[in-house]
Design a protein around this motif. Sequence first.
Motif: not given
Length: 92
Positions: A18-32, A62-72
């Motif tokens: 969730g933390i990593v995904a939030k940073k990535l989506v924030t960076a993507a938002w700033k870029t877009a 964030v939801g998809v990242a958490r899902l993938l990490a929990t499955r792994k």
Amino acid sequence: MGAVAWKVLGTGAAVGAGIVAKKLVTAAWKTATGKEPPANPEDPEVSWPEAVGWAVASGAVVGVARLLATRKAARYYTESAGHRPKGLNEVS
């Protein structure tokens, strides 16, 4: 491995993702958009399109990242312990 190990492993994976995904989506938002994401989308000063766009983008990523990490983490637990984490049921 027991229930405590699974709680630590599963929760840690979900929180970390969730933390990593939030940073990535924030960076993507700033870029877009060229600006910071809204700090509080509920603020009436934030436009509807911006508030909804941020809620959808951040929630989905964030939801998809958490899902993938929990499955792994569940796969790792199962391979290490030789059984599924308690409470993680197969789909019937």
